[in-house]
Design a protein around this motif. Structure first.
Motif, short mmCIF file in Angstrom:
data_model
loop_
_atom_site.label_atom_id
_atom_site.label_comp_id
_atom_site.label_asym_id
_atom_site.label_seq_id
_atom_site.Cartn_x
_atom_site.Cartn_y
_atom_site.Cartn_z
N GLN A 6 8.50 60.02 30.93
CA GLN A 6 9.60 59.83 31.88
C GLN A 6 10.78 60.75 31.54
OE1 GLN A 6 9.50 58.33 34.58
NE2 GLN A 6 7.96 56.71 34.49
N SER A 26 8.63 59.90 39.38
CA SER A 26 8.69 58.83 38.39
C SER A 26 7.89 57.62 38.84
CB SER A 26 10.15 58.43 38.14
OG SER A 26 10.88 59.51 37.60
N GLY A 27 7.97 57.32 40.12
CA GLY A 27 7.17 56.21 40.64
C GLY A 27 5.69 56.47 40.50
N LEU A 82 4.29 58.38 38.15
CA LEU A 82 3.96 58.21 36.74
C LEU A 82 3.89 56.74 36.35
CD1 LEU A 82 5.99 61.03 34.95
CD2 LEU A 82 3.51 60.84 35.16
N ALA A 83 4.83 55.95 36.87
CA ALA A 83 4.83 54.52 36.56
C ALA A 83 3.56 53.85 37.08
CB ALA A 83 6.06 53.87 37.16
N ALA A 84 3.14 54.24 38.27
CA ALA A 84 1.91 53.68 38.83
C ALA A 84 0.70 54.09 38.00
CB ALA A 84 1.74 54.14 40.27
N ASN A 111 0.69 54.86 34.75
CA ASN A 111 0.73 54.13 33.46
C ASN A 111 0.35 52.66 33.63
OD1 ASN A 111 1.51 56.36 31.93
ND2 ASN A 111 3.68 56.06 32.43
N ALA A 112 0.68 52.14 34.80
CA ALA A 112 0.29 50.75 35.06
C ALA A 112 -1.21 50.62 35.24
CB ALA A 112 1.01 50.22 36.29
N GLU A 147 -1.99 63.31 34.12
CA GLU A 147 -0.56 63.27 34.41
C GLU A 147 -0.12 64.46 35.25
OE1 GLU A 147 1.55 63.04 30.76
OE2 GLU A 147 1.38 60.86 30.60
#
Length: 495
Positions: free
Chosen positions: A317, A367-368, A370-372, A374-375, A385
């Protein structure tokens, strides 16, 4: 480099109307320095050619660049003997200085110049100025490097000329083929607005004028010429080449930093078909898309390199935020200049602030993503990535273009253009019996003329002093012009 804004937008080009024969349509300037032997044959030959072939009234102006021989006396004698000849005396050397002084003061709607050796065949003169008279072009140049040109000169000058023009193409992206041929013409309305931006006063004057005109979107017409080298030329090749290279560096730096207000030279609506309102065709969309895609591709590569570097010492991030911030600033600056054509520093801070807002939207998308990712996966691979970031950046790129076009750099060409205010007062004293030039500045749409400026030249050259009241006043070049045949006579002229 001069950074003052130009006086205003140019009027739309129009064919010079026929009417009164008293105003010269063409003013041919011959800059000279210590040319006592060649001056008279040159002027007589040029005058005979114009009187025989040119269908409008004309003038020949001798611009003496501080000669130390009898050139001023020869010029004065020619002025006294031939009604169409005028002589100016400048106390400082420099071809560019001479052309700026005479062109800025002339009342003729078409201005030209040629070298005193008449290396260029005079049959190219009418094709040179015809596109300016018709309103087709803004400037015209003779080219010795065109395919159909016939040139006789030594290998040394041929090599220097072609090398110099290759340098111009590589460094300043010049598209004209021959910058230094001493055979050029310009419309007076263009000269009044363009000349204040030209800084050089020597041999680089031609190149600088052409580069600025081309960058401003003005039309340059090229005429293939027949040219024979003058073996007795007094030009110092090494010094001239050195000065030219210095000029190339100066102009290139000014263009790169956007310190020249070339956008003020743009013509008003109606002259350029690309400016017309056509239903269903957004203005400049295709060009902007190409520019944006090129800048976007380079920015994405820059972003990925930054991300990979930041990722070595920070989390995904943080690396993404830093890489996107740096690349967003560079992307906004590049799109501002290259895609949307915004020059100068005015509004740059505001544009960067708006660009950061767009950056925030892109940051939210990436960022959203990447967050998705990682989730969905506890330890995603680096290649995964990058793939997710590329997809997110494509979506952010489309949104960025729409926001740039509609919000950050909106098209303002529908605003009413400013009128021309183009009066230039040269500060160099000129030759004896020089007339008082009066230039009335007019709106390009036919409104009443603005207050004009009268420039008087008083000189002590040749031991004489003239009062402005002793001089003739030449009429404004916007008056109608009557074609003149070689055997026609102006009732005010005893030719």
């Amino acid at each position: 480099m001069r950074t003052e804004p130009s006086p205003g937008n140019l009027p739309a080009r129009e064919h010079l109307p026929a009417g009164n024969a008293g105003t010269p349509v063409l003013d041919v300037v011959i800059p000279v320095y210590n040319e006592e032997k060649d001056l008279q044959p040159c002027v007589l030959r040029l005058h005979e050619h114009l009187a025989r072939t040119f269908p409008y009234a004309f003038r020949i102006t001798i611009a003496d660049n501080a000669s130390t021989d009898t050139t001023p006396l020869v010029a004065a004698r020619l002025e006294a003997e031939i009604p169409e000849v005028r002589a100016f005396r400048l106390e400082q050397k420099g071809r560019g200085r001479a052309l700026r002084t005479v062109w800025s003061a002339s009342d003729a709607p078409v201005l030209a110049y040629m070298d005193v050796d008449l290396s260029t065949d005079l049959n190219a003169l009418l094709p040179l100025v015809a596109p300016l008279i018709s309103g087709h072009s803004d400037l015209a140049i003779g080219s010795r490097l065109a395919r159909s040109s016939r040139v006789v000169r030594g290998a040394k000058r041929e090599f220097i000329s072609r090398t110099y023009n290759l340098i111009l193409r590589g460094s300043l992206q010049a598209r004209f083929s021959d910058a230094q041929c001493g055979f050029k013409a310009i419309r007076r309305d263009v000269a009044q607005v363009l000349l204040p931006l030209v800084e050089d006063t020597g041999w680089f004057f031609d190149t600088e004028m052409l580069v600025l005109a081309e960058r401003a979107g003005l039309r340059i017409h090229e005429v293939p010429v027949d040219w024979v080298d003058d073996p007795d030329s007094t030009v110092h090749i090494v010094k001239t080449a050195t000065d030219d290279l210095k000029g190339v560096w100066r102009v290139g730096r000014a263009l790169a930093t956007g310190s020249l207000a070339l956008d003020r030279l743009a013509r008003p609506f109606g002259d350029d078909p690309r400016d017309r309102e056509i239903s269903g065709v957004p203005k400049g969309l295709a060009r902007q898309l190409v520019g944006f895609c090129v800048v976007g591709g380079l920015s994405t590569l820059f972003y990925l390199l930054l991300y990979s570097g930041f990722r070595t010492f920070s989390g995904s991030q943080v690396a993404n935020a830093l890489a996107l911030l740096v690349s967003a600033v560079a992307n906004t600056a590049a799109n501002r200049r290259l895609t949307f054509g915004v020059r100068g520093r005015g509004g740059a801070v505001k544009h960067q602030a708006q660009g950061l807002v767009v950056f925030g939207i892109g940051l939210a998308l990436t960022s959203g993503s990447l967050a998705a990712l990682n989730a969905a996966t506890n330890d995603p691979a680096h290649s995964t990535e990058l793939a997710v970031l590329i997809a997110a950046n494509l979506a952010a790129t489309v949104l960025r273009f729409l926001l740039f076009r509609a919000w950050v750099f909106p098209d303002r060409r529908d605003e009413s253009p400013s009128t021309v205010v183009a009066s230039h007062t040269p500060a160099v004293p000129v030759g004896p019996a020089s007339p008082v030039y009066t230039t009335a500045t007019r709106s390009p749409y036919g409104s009443a003329p603005a207050p004009h400026e009268t420039t008087s030249y008083e000189t002590t050259a040749y031991g004489t002093t003239h009062s402005p009241h002793d001089h003739q006043t030449w009429g404004d070049a916007t008056m109608q012009l009557q074609p003149v045949r070689p055997n026609d006579h102006d009732p005010r002229d005893a030719r």
